[in-house]
Scaffold this motif. Structure first.
Motif, PDB file in Angstrom:
ATOM      1  N   PHE A 175       4.961   4.037   2.702  1.00  8.89           N
ATOM      2  CA  PHE A 175       4.344   2.838   2.103  1.00  8.89           C
ATOM      3  C   PHE A 175       4.515   1.628   3.008  1.00  8.89           C
ATOM      4  CE2 PHE A 175       8.629   3.154   0.368  1.00  8.89           C
ATOM      5  CZ  PHE A 175       9.123   1.863   0.341  1.00  8.89           C
ATOM      6  N   GLU A 176       3.739   0.551   2.646  1.00 10.18           N
ATOM      7  CA  GLU A 176       3.813  -0.687   3.411  1.00 10.18           C
ATOM      8  C   GLU A 176       4.339  -1.777   2.494  1.00 10.18           C
ATOM      9  OE1 GLU A 176       0.248  -2.239   5.469  1.00 10.18           O
ATOM     10  OE2 GLU A 176      -0.277  -0.102   5.622  1.00 10.18           O
ATOM     11  N   ILE A 192       5.088   7.504   7.618  1.00 11.48           N
ATOM     12  CA  ILE A 192       4.967   6.269   6.812  1.00 11.48           C
ATOM     13  C   ILE A 192       4.628   6.636   5.369  1.00 11.48           C
ATOM     14  CG2 ILE A 192       3.737   4.065   6.547  1.00 11.48           C
ATOM     15  CD1 ILE A 192       5.351   4.392   9.173  1.00 11.48           C
ATOM     16  N   PRO A 236       9.080   4.265   6.665  1.00 11.69           N
ATOM     17  CA  PRO A 236       8.988   5.700   6.901  1.00 11.69           C
ATOM     18  C   PRO A 236       9.837   6.476   5.892  1.00 11.69           C
ATOM     19  CG  PRO A 236      10.481   4.718   8.470  1.00 11.69           C
ATOM     20  CD  PRO A 236      10.075   3.621   7.533  1.00 11.69           C
ATOM     21  N   SER A 273       5.484  -6.082   2.048  1.00 12.56           N
ATOM     22  CA  SER A 273       5.340  -7.448   2.530  1.00 12.56           C
ATOM     23  C   SER A 273       6.474  -8.258   1.923  1.00 12.56           C
ATOM     24  CB  SER A 273       3.997  -7.991   2.052  1.00 12.56           C
ATOM     25  OG  SER A 273       3.926  -9.363   2.321  1.00 12.56           O
ATOM     26  N   GLU A 331       1.319  -0.669  -6.308  1.00 16.15           N
ATOM     27  CA  GLU A 331       0.845  -1.545  -5.234  1.00 16.15           C
ATOM     28  C   GLU A 331       0.721  -2.952  -5.793  1.00 16.15           C
ATOM     29  OE1 GLU A 331      -2.739   0.111  -3.629  1.00 16.15           O
ATOM     30  OE2 GLU A 331      -1.697   1.788  -2.677  1.00 16.15           O
ATOM     31  N   ASP A 373       5.802  -8.268   7.307  1.00 15.02           N
ATOM     32  CA  ASP A 373       5.147  -7.127   6.697  1.00 15.02           C
ATOM     33  C   ASP A 373       5.565  -5.921   7.525  1.00 15.02           C
ATOM     34  OD1 ASP A 373       1.901  -8.479   5.769  1.00 15.02           O
ATOM     35  OD2 ASP A 373       3.958  -8.965   5.176  1.00 15.02           O
ATOM     36  N   THR A 374       5.860  -4.815   6.857  1.00 14.12           N
ATOM     37  CA  THR A 374       6.281  -3.666   7.648  1.00 14.12           C
ATOM     38  C   THR A 374       5.951  -2.364   6.936  1.00 14.12           C
ATOM     39  OG1 THR A 374       8.085  -2.797   8.987  1.00 14.12           O
ATOM     40  CG2 THR A 374       8.634  -3.517   6.756  1.00 14.12           C
ATOM     41  N   GLU A 375       6.015  -1.267   7.702  1.00 18.64           N
ATOM     42  CA  GLU A 375       5.737   0.053   7.149  1.00 18.64           C
ATOM     43  C   GLU A 375       7.063   0.778   6.986  1.00 18.64           C
ATOM     44  OE1 GLU A 375       3.237   1.300  10.345  1.00 18.64           O
ATOM     45  OE2 GLU A 375       1.398   0.804   9.251  1.00 18.64           O
ATOM     46  N   LYS A 384       0.825  -1.200   0.000  1.00 15.85           N
ATOM     47  CA  LYS A 384       0.000   0.000   0.000  1.00 15.85           C
ATOM     48  C   LYS A 384       0.864   1.256   0.000  1.00 15.85           C
ATOM     49  CE  LYS A 384      -3.897   2.027   2.118  1.00 15.85           C
ATOM     50  NZ  LYS A 384      -4.531   2.665   3.066  1.00 15.85           N
ATOM     51  N   TRP A 385       0.482   2.205  -0.807  1.00 17.54           N
ATOM     52  CA  TRP A 385       1.096   3.518  -0.743  1.00 17.54           C
ATOM     53  C   TRP A 385       0.264   4.391   0.190  1.00 17.54           C
ATOM     54  CZ3 TRP A 385       5.742   5.015  -2.248  1.00 17.54           C
ATOM     55  CH2 TRP A 385       6.410   4.253  -3.229  1.00 17.54           C
ATOM     56  N   HIS A 386       0.910   4.960   1.200  1.00 14.92           N
ATOM     57  CA  HIS A 386       0.181   5.869   2.095  1.00 14.92           C
ATOM     58  C   HIS A 386       0.194   7.301   1.551  1.00 14.92           C
ATOM     59  CE1 HIS A 386      -0.394   3.346   5.856  1.00 14.92           C
ATOM     60  NE2 HIS A 386       0.171   2.539   4.966  1.00 14.92           N
TER      61      HIS A 386
END
Lengths: 569, 475
Positions: free
Chosen positions: A37-38, A35, A49, A40, A63, A45-47, A21-23
């Motif tokens: 993006f997220e 943050i 910064p 996997s 994504e 799985d991590t975010e 995911k793009w934040h």
């Protein structure tokens, strides 16, 4: 100053990561440690910064896209150089190498929507793109027509599922692909579309497909799964009986198609095909094959009645025919001959006609009908009807109505043949053959036509013809017909011997109405009168319908039309 | 009721008359009545035939005694001490007879329940449509007319002149079931299922048993690997086995029987208190007028068309042992049902003789269905063979039945289960899974992917199949 954001290495043996995911989206301001993006990976799985304050100037990975560790996934412009990004940010040379792996379109924010070849009916497995109404880069609105397709059953227009921009066309015009194949991608509204480096339409299909595979492996495997599920479902609902695992294994190993399998007589419990049955079938098939290999032209094998419209079989018939015909025909255009490849619809019509003639024993009978009563009624009421019902009154609804009455009287004509069984239909779905310019023919049917009066029939006929000519027919419109009327009279034809629309057992041909001198009896004396006369001809399948029944049906129609109950309208 | 010329009572007309009340005849009668035919069944003895009265059932009763006695003797290994364990031989025999009698009465009841006329007497063809029934004294008691007649007269022990059966010293299975005393020594001629079951039974109770078989192995129709495993187990129980040995003659010398063997050219003489002739069976085709009708025979059996079970004479059918191998009760029953359903016009699918399971109830038990490895190879199949020994089964370990094996044979081309062979505890029950698998034309995936309860012996079936494809878990 530009700061590259890379896919981080999340563990010893982790070599790639997927962006979930793009934040933030392109152009967003980002703070350090916010943050952006997220991801996997195999392990976690991590975010992720932001490494710095600035503006997210480029997003390079979609994504759900998986990229190797250290791939640049985004670029942040720091405060020192904080003007908004240009559309044409120069691409660093190191990045260019990875071009093949990155999308051929650059899309930032929004979602990429894949447009598959739609499934247009139960047994329709592929479709041909006839025409693209949009080109890459064009904005599209939801429900706006994207492209036109032609399938085995029907031609139709495919609308866009969303507002957005047509990003890529993956399947060109006149290309035939399997149902479910992604033919285009659109970016949904909010996404910014950037002109692709290469013109995508010109790239060969296969290559684009490879790119898709590389780019979105997860989607790909998901798609494969869907596809295999579909294949499974294809088999299940159509299976009329149980097949043992062994029989299915043998069928698979010996390349016995499912339709073929369905036609093998079973000697087991409840007609099941046993190992012996299928092995016998296979060994006999071998014998038939060698027979067919003899040089003289052998007429294609009669298609078993049960297997109406299995594509394989039709293709086979077509191939056998065309192979034979090729021998006598030029395979290229020259001064004397012009070679025109048949379009999809023409090919299908060809196959249906051949199949019908190979299936049914065609016999035709004709009767002459005095149309005076109907003729006069139409003459008097035409304008009234146009005003009141907005329909142009023609002979057709009256003929259809008389036909429906005759079908009710003689239901065998409203049936089909299944092996050695007769399937009487309790419903009447009356097919109306419609010629489609320039070179086509289609038979949509009026569902439950027996429930309609003259006005209803007139409207239904007009609506179906219109839908057929504007390619708006749905698969449902052309399936499950029980009897067909073809009106060649519009071309001035007096009578014809039409070909039955399988799996029906008869077809009614309507000739032109023409004024003729006829002998009529007036007050007990024979006299010559001028009457609008019409020939009806009925082609019926002699396997089921004999001359007597065909004759009675026509006589019933004649009597009904000549003595039409005009109070009925 | 009419009186016929011969004075017999004409009991009326029937749709179907069945001659013989064994597992072929009585089952055919019930199915016939179910299908609405007016049916009569004629048998001179209790219903149930050899199977129920002198075969399958009473021997299974005897074998249960043997199994139980053997288990009690070995109870020590389970930590159970049984002292002075002994047996009462006449009581063992009586239990077996009681079981048979009780079941025969059940069959008589089934006839009543299904409104089938039951005539006790010896039926004989007067002509193609009429059977005359004689009493013990040879008087005609009844005469029956039927549109269709099914012959289900069965088979009896085959005798040859080299082995003169007298019923006391040289006996057949019938006498072997009701011996008054335990013989000290017994020679069993023929190592088929009957011979082996009696060998096991008598050896458990202490008889010194010698088995003589003309062919290469005991249970010669079974898979060679299985029969070798059984040979080992039976030898452990003290049974002497002579294979490839032909009996040249058997003679009664005083209260002993002397049997002269020819073992691949070498002649030897062995002796015992009793010799049991178990060389096989032969059809009961004599004495009821078949020859007058001109019914076609082959090797002492009636020849039929195995789609309809009709003889060469219209409306006369034959089923069961009297039409020849495989001489099994379950085959006779299946043929009986098939025959009647065919008469009714139900057009049942033909019986597949490749899918008939065979069972031998010694311990360890032997059961099989389909082709042996040797036969499958001879038929040109490319094989995938899987084995799973009981010693790798948790359940077998827990219940102390570690001797045994499941062997499965697949055609590697189509994955067809060609044959399954089981030796060990409950083998005769375990085979049912493979029989069903074969009749459903299951492939190896079907069996492997069927979840089997744990812990059971049936897991061995699944594991053996998995082993054939290199996927076994516990081995």
């Amino acid at each position: 100053m530009r700061i590259d954001v890379v896919m981080p290495k999340m563990g010893e043996s982790v070599n790639e990561g997927t962006i979930i995911k793009w934040h933030k989206k392109k152009g967003d301001r980002v703070k350090k440690d916010e943050i952006i993006f997220e991801i996997s990976t195999d392990k976690v799985d991590t975010e992720i910064p932001s490494p710095s304050d600035g503006i997210l100037s480029e997003v390079k990975v979609f994504e759900q896209e998986t990229v190797p560790v250290d791939t640049v996934v985004a670029v942040i412009e720091t405060a020192e150089n904080s003007e908004m990004p240009q559309e044409k940010t120069p691409v660093s040379p190191s990045f260019e190498k990875k071009q093949a792996e990155t999308p051929s379109t650059t899309q930032i924010g929004g979602n990429l929507i894949e447009i598959p070849m739609p499934k247009m009916g139960e047994s329709v497995m592929e479709g041909t793109i006839i025409k693209w109404h949009k080109k890459p880069g064009d904005p599209v609105k939801k429900d706006e027509v994207l492209f036109e397709i032609s399938t085995d059953k029907v031609d139709t227009e495919v609308p866009s599922p969303e507002d957005g921009t047509l990003a890529e066309i993956l399947v060109g015009e006149q290309q035939t692909v399997e149902v479910g194949t992604i033919v285009a991608r659109i970016t949904s509204k909010g996404g910014v579309y950037k002109e692709p480096a290469a013109t995508v339409v010109k790239t060969p299909i296969v290559e684009s497909e490879n790119i898709i595979e590389k780019r979105v492996p997860q989607m790909d495997s998901l798609y494969a799964e869907i596809k295999s599920n579909e294949a499974f479902q294809e088999v299940r609902p159509s299976a009329k009986r149980f097949y043992s695992p062994l029989v299915l294994n043998i069928a698979q190993k010996e390349n016995v198609a499912f339709e073929e399998l369905e036609n093998i007589p079973g000697s087991g419990v409840e007609g099941r095909v046993t190992k012996k049955d299928i092995l016998d079938y296979i060994s006999n098939k071998g014998i038939v094959k060698t027979k067919e290999e003899t040089p003289s032209y052998s007429y294609p094998k009669k298609a078993p009645e049960k297997s109406f419209s299995p594509q394989e079989e039709q293709k086979q018939v077509l191939q056998e025919r065309t192979q034979q015909e090729k021998l006598h025909q030029p395979s290229f255009s020259d001064g004397n001959n012009e070679l025109i490849p048949m379009d999809n619809i023409r090919q299908k019509i060809m196959m249906h006609m051949v199949k019908s003639r190979d299936t049914s024993v065609h016999v035709s009978a004709m009767i002459e009908v005095d149309m005076m009563k109907i003729h006069n009624f139409i003459k008097i009421n035409k304008d009234d009807f146009l005003k009141r019902e907005n329909i142009k009154l023609t002979y057709m609804p009256f003929i259809a109505n008389a036909c429906i009455k005759a079908l009710k009287e003689y239901p065998y004509l409203n049936s089909s043949i299944d092996g050695t069984n007769i399937v009487l239909k309790r419903y009447i779905n009356l097919g109306i053959a419609v010629s489609v310019e320039p070179n086509g023919l289609i038979v949509p049917n009026i569902k439950n036509a027996d429930e309609k009066n003259i006005i209803g029939l007139a409207k239904a006929i007009a609506e179906l013809s219109n839908k057929a000519r504007t390619k708006k027919l749905l698969p449902d419109d052309i399936s499950n017909g029980t009897f067909t009327i073809t009106n060649y009279g519009v071309f001035g034809t007096l009578f014809g011997t039409p070909i039955i629309n399988q799996p029906e057992v008869a077809i009614l041909g309507v000739g032109t109405v023409i004024k003729k001198p006829v002998v009529v009896e007036l007050d007990g004396a024979d006299t010559i009168a001028i009457r609008p006369m019409m020939y009806l001809s009925l082609s019926h399948d002699h396997r089921l319908i004999d001359g007597m029944l065909g004759g009675k049906f026509l006589k019933f129609m004649k009597d009904t039309i000549e003595n039409f109950d005009l109070n009925d309208i | 009721m009419n009186i016929t010329d011969s004075g017999a009572i004409m009991s009326g007309k029937y749709d179907i008359a069945i001659l013989g009340g064994g597992p072929g005849g009585y089952v055919a009668a019930i199915r016939s009545a179910q299908l609405g035919f007016k049916t009569v069944i004629i048998d001179k003895d209790n219903l149930g035939g050899i199977c129920l009265n002198w075969g399958c059932i009473p021997t299974k009763a005897l074998l249960k005694n043997a199994d139980l006695y053997e288990k009690i003797k070995n109870a020590g290994q389970f930590g159970i001490n049984v002292e002075n364990c002994s047996f009462d031989f006449p009581k063992i025999i009586k239990r077996s007879r009681d079981v048979a009698d009780r079941l025969a009465r059940n069959v008589e009841y089934l006839m009543k329940k299904n409104k089938i006329d039951r005539i006790r007497g010896f039926g004989k063809f007067a002509n193609e449509k009429v059977l005359e029934v004689f009493d013990q004294n040879g008087n005609i008691t009844e005469s029956i007319e039927a549109s269709k007649i099914i012959i289900a007269t069965g088979a009896r022990a085959r005798t040859i002149k080299q082995i003169p059966v007298d019923g006391e010293k040289i006996i057949t299975s019938t006498e072997a079931m009701v011996l008054k005393d335990m013989p000290a020594e017994m020679i069993i001629i023929g190592a088929g299922a009957i011979g082996i079951e009696f060998a096991y039974f008598y050896s458990v109770f202490g008889t010194k048993v010698t088995v003589v078989e003309a062919l290469n192995s005991i249970l010669p129709i079974e898979d060679k690997e299985i029969s070798e495993a059984l040979t080992k187990e039976l030898k452990k129980k003290g049974i002497t086995i002579h294979t490839r040995s032909i009996v040249e003659k058997a003679e009664i010398k005083g209260n002993r029987v002397e049997v002269t063997l020819n073992s691949e050219g070498k002649t030897s003489v062995i002796s015992a208190d009793i010799a049991l002739n178990a060389i096989g069976v032969t059809g009961n085709v004599e004495g009821f007028g078949l020859e007058n009708l001109g019914i076609e025979l082959f090797k002492n059996h009636i020849k039929v068309d195995k789609r309809t079970y009709q003889t060469n004479i219209n409306d006369i059918f034959a089923i069961g042992d009297v039409i020849g191998p495989p001489w099994l009760a379950h085959v006779a029953s299946a043929e009986g049902i098939h025959c009647v359903e065919t008469i009714k016009g139900l057009n049942p699918p033909a019986i597949d003789y490749d899918m008939i399971p065979g069972c031998t109830y010694c311990q360890p038990q032997v059961a099989s269905v389909g082709l042996t490895e040797e036969k499958a190879l001879a038929e040109g199949y490319d094989l995938k063979i899987g084995r799973f020994p009981y010693s790798a089964s948790g359940k077998a370990f827990a219940v102390g039945e570690r001797e045994g094996m499941v062997k499965v044979i697949f055609d590697s081309k189509y994955g067809e289960l060609l044959g399954a062979h089981i030796i060990g505890s409950e083998a005769t029950e375990l085979i049912a899974e493979f029989t069903l698998a074969k009749s459903m034309e299951a492939t190896f995936e079907t069996i492997i992917k069927t979840v089997h309860a744990h812990p059971t012996l049936s897991e061995s079936n699944m594991e053996a199949v998995a082993n054939a494809y290199g996927e076994a878990i516990h081995i």
